[in-house]
Design an enzyme around this catalytic site. Structure first.
Site, PDB file in Angstrom:
ATOM      1  N   GLY A  33       0.809  -1.223   0.000  1.00  0.00           N
ATOM      2  CA  GLY A  33       0.000   0.000   0.000  1.00  0.00           C
ATOM      3  C   GLY A  33       0.836   1.264   0.000  1.00  0.00           C
ATOM      4  O   GLY A  33       2.023   1.228  -0.293  1.00  0.00           O
ATOM      5  N   LEU A  35       0.423   3.578  -2.159  1.00  0.00           N
ATOM      6  CA  LEU A  35       0.798   3.398  -3.564  1.00  0.00           C
ATOM      7  C   LEU A  35       1.331   4.693  -4.178  1.00  0.00           C
ATOM      8  O   LEU A  35       0.855   5.787  -3.879  1.00  0.00           O
ATOM      9  CB  LEU A  35      -0.408   2.895  -4.362  1.00  0.00           C
ATOM     10  N   HIS A  36       2.324   4.537  -5.050  1.00  0.00           N
ATOM     11  CA  HIS A  36       2.905   5.667  -5.779  1.00  0.00           C
ATOM     12  C   HIS A  36       3.079   5.261  -7.239  1.00  0.00           C
ATOM     13  O   HIS A  36       2.662   4.148  -7.635  1.00  0.00           O
ATOM     14  CB  HIS A  36       4.233   6.087  -5.130  1.00  0.00           C
ATOM     15  N   HIS A  39       4.384   1.711  -8.029  1.00  0.00           N
ATOM     16  CA  HIS A  39       3.354   0.671  -7.967  1.00  0.00           C
ATOM     17  C   HIS A  39       2.439   0.771  -9.203  1.00  0.00           C
ATOM     18  O   HIS A  39       2.084  -0.244  -9.795  1.00  0.00           O
ATOM     19  CB  HIS A  39       2.477   0.851  -6.722  1.00  0.00           C
ATOM     20  N   GLN A  63       7.501  -9.979   7.762  1.00  0.00           N
ATOM     21  CA  GLN A  63       8.710  -9.595   7.033  1.00  0.00           C
ATOM     22  C   GLN A  63       9.411  -8.394   7.678  1.00  0.00           C
ATOM     23  O   GLN A  63      10.404  -7.909   7.153  1.00  0.00           O
ATOM     24  CB  GLN A  63       8.412  -9.340   5.557  1.00  0.00           C
ATOM     25  N   GLN A 157      11.967  -4.072 -10.110  1.00  0.00           N
ATOM     26  CA  GLN A 157      13.415  -4.309 -10.044  1.00  0.00           C
ATOM     27  C   GLN A 157      14.065  -3.453  -8.956  1.00  0.00           C
ATOM     28  O   GLN A 157      15.216  -3.654  -8.630  1.00  0.00           O
ATOM     29  CB  GLN A 157      14.055  -4.005 -11.404  1.00  0.00           C
ATOM     30  N   LYS A 158      13.297  -2.531  -8.408  1.00  0.00           N
ATOM     31  CA  LYS A 158      13.828  -1.752  -7.273  1.00  0.00           C
ATOM     32  C   LYS A 158      14.245  -2.691  -6.154  1.00  0.00           C
ATOM     33  O   LYS A 158      15.262  -2.494  -5.512  1.00  0.00           O
ATOM     34  CB  LYS A 158      12.775  -0.769  -6.775  1.00  0.00           C
ATOM     35  N   ASP A 159      13.416  -3.740  -5.926  1.00  0.00           N
ATOM     36  CA  ASP A 159      13.739  -4.742  -4.909  1.00  0.00           C
ATOM     37  C   ASP A 159      14.404  -5.920  -5.621  1.00  0.00           C
ATOM     38  O   ASP A 159      13.815  -6.997  -5.762  1.00  0.00           O
ATOM     39  CB  ASP A 159      12.468  -5.161  -4.181  1.00  0.00           C
ATOM     40  N   GLN A 162      14.780  -9.252  -3.749  1.00  0.00           N
ATOM     41  CA  GLN A 162      13.451  -9.859  -3.581  1.00  0.00           C
ATOM     42  C   GLN A 162      13.012 -10.534  -4.885  1.00  0.00           C
ATOM     43  O   GLN A 162      12.523 -11.671  -4.887  1.00  0.00           O
ATOM     44  CB  GLN A 162      12.460  -8.776  -3.177  1.00  0.00           C
TER      45      GLN A 162
HETATM   46  P1  AMP Z   1       6.062  -2.457  -1.632  1.00  0.00           P
HETATM   47  O1  AMP Z   1       4.683  -1.891  -1.511  1.00  0.00           O
HETATM   48  O2  AMP Z   1       7.145  -1.508  -1.269  1.00  0.00           O
HETATM   49  O3  AMP Z   1       6.189  -3.808  -0.969  1.00  0.00           O
HETATM   50  O4  AMP Z   1       6.285  -2.729  -3.186  1.00  0.00           O
HETATM   51  C1  AMP Z   1       5.393  -3.497  -3.936  1.00  0.00           C
HETATM   52  C2  AMP Z   1       5.973  -3.723  -5.303  1.00  0.00           C
HETATM   53  O5  AMP Z   1       6.202  -2.472  -5.937  1.00  0.00           O
HETATM   54  C3  AMP Z   1       7.331  -4.460  -5.266  1.00  0.00           C
HETATM   55  O6  AMP Z   1       7.374  -5.392  -6.336  1.00  0.00           O
HETATM   56  C4  AMP Z   1       8.320  -3.334  -5.466  1.00  0.00           C
HETATM   57  O7  AMP Z   1       9.530  -3.752  -6.069  1.00  0.00           O
HETATM   58  C5  AMP Z   1       7.544  -2.414  -6.387  1.00  0.00           C
HETATM   59  N1  AMP Z   1       8.067  -1.055  -6.311  1.00  0.00           N
HETATM   60  C6  AMP Z   1       8.237  -0.296  -5.198  1.00  0.00           C
HETATM   61  N2  AMP Z   1       8.818   0.885  -5.514  1.00  0.00           N
HETATM   62  C7  AMP Z   1       9.028   0.871  -6.852  1.00  0.00           C
HETATM   63  C8  AMP Z   1       9.603   1.779  -7.783  1.00  0.00           C
HETATM   64  N3  AMP Z   1      10.080   2.957  -7.410  1.00  0.00           N
HETATM   65  N4  AMP Z   1       9.639   1.426  -9.084  1.00  0.00           N
HETATM   66  C9  AMP Z   1       9.159   0.225  -9.489  1.00  0.00           C
HETATM   67  N5  AMP Z   1       8.609  -0.689  -8.669  1.00  0.00           N
HETATM   68  C10 AMP Z   1       8.542  -0.370  -7.358  1.00  0.00           C
END
Ligand code: AMP
Length: 286
Positions: A33, A35-36, A39, A63, A157-159, A162
């Site tokens: 969540g 979200l930006h 996401h 986690q 790919q940021k993570d 993961q």
């Molecule tokens: P999170 O909500 O941080 O767990 O992220 C959910 C998904 O969004 C994961 O697959 C992240 O790698 C991806 N994500 C988070 N930030 C970015 C970003 N800046 N660019 C691309 N994907 C992202």
């Protein structure tokens, strides 16, 4: 188009069963969540790829390590739902921890079945400081896959670590889902988008800008022919704001996660830092 918000596993399973019966393909985007645009890029890709799209919003307690930001993690469900609706998401799955893990269950591997990815890929990079983090990620993602039965699942790919670990889980456990990697999305000034950026003060945000500057400097030097990672490392450190605490800055093969001393095309340059109390990660692929 009206996005449906579901909180119960049984309701998602029922919907998925109906979709499968009608022959629809399912795209799944797991998130925590807040979200930006990062996401949103994953969700848009899911819309392009699959007939039906499910976005999960779940701040997964297993986690988070002790002392991390589980309790203060930003929650913006109303805005998230609006964004999902604009993009045309079919279902948001936003369960409670109780719904996911049951009542009074101690969230450790004495009471709960965990997925434990191989030690050598969790005991490095982010896993070095976040003990148990990737076991928690793999466990929740497998549960979410079992609930949503996706044909495609979208990860940023940021993570990078993961993404690597989850691809390995899918292969090792013969899961019937295709993992689709999506590029890292940045603010115009270069800062990698993250839900945790909201923690940053103006001063900290200015400091955080030097993270991507350092990575871009590495790319610039690499493009000029400098491949020695110790030279690239030192040059990047000289660009980083002195108030930033560096956890790691590493050069690895993007496909294997093996460490490398020589930068090449497809080398992942990954960094984790603390800016004030906020832990941030970023990377580039050369
Ligand atoms: P999170 O909500 O941080 O767990 O992220 C959910 C998904 O969004 C994961 O697959 C992240 O790698 C991806 N994500 C988070 N930030 C970015 C970003 N800046 N660019 C691309 N994907 C992202």
């Amino acid at each position: 188009m009206n996005t449906i918000l579901l909180n119960k596993i049984s309701d998602v399973k029922k919907t998925v069963k109906e979709w499968k019966k009608s022959g629809y393909s399912i795209g799944f985007v797991p998130t925590m969540g807040a979200l930006h645009a990062g996401h949103a890029s994953l969700i848009k890709k899911a819309k392009e790829t699959a007939d039906k799209v499910i976005v999960s919003i779940f701040v997964n307690p297993i986690q988070f390590c002790q002392g991390e930001d589980l309790d203060k993690y930003p929650k913006t469900l109303e805005e998230d739902a609006k964004l999902c609706n604009e993009i045309g998401v079919d279902v948001i799955f936003a369960p409670s921890p109780k719904e996911m893990y049951g009542e009074n269950v101690k969230l450790n591997n004495n009471e709960l079945t965990f997925v434990c990815p191989p030690f050598n890929i969790v005991d490095c990079m982010c896993g070095k400081s976040r003990i148990g983090h990737f076991d928690g990620v793999a466990t929740v993602v497998l549960k979410l896959f079992n609930i949503t039965q996706p044909d495609y699942a979208f990860f940023g790919q940021k993570d990078a670590q993961q993404l690597f670990i989850l691809k390995k889980m899918v292969k090792d456990l013969n899961l019937d889902v295709e993992i689709i990697p999506c590029p890292l999305v940045r603010e115009q000034d270069g800062l990698a988008l993250s839900s945790r950026n909201t923690y940053l003060s103006t001063e900290e945000r200015n400091q955080a800008l030097t993270i991507s500057k350092a990575l871009f400097y590495i790319r610039e030097l690499y493009n000029k022919g400098i491949c020695d990672t110790s030279v690239l490392f030192d040059s990047a450190i000289s660009v980083l704001d002195k108030n930033i605490d560096i956890e790691y800055l590493e050069f690895r093969n993007f496909d294997t996660l093996d460490k490398t001393n020589e930068a090449k095309d497809n080398t992942l340059v990954a960094i984790a830092v603390k800016v004030g109390k906020t832990r941030l990660i970023d990377n580039i692929i050369l």
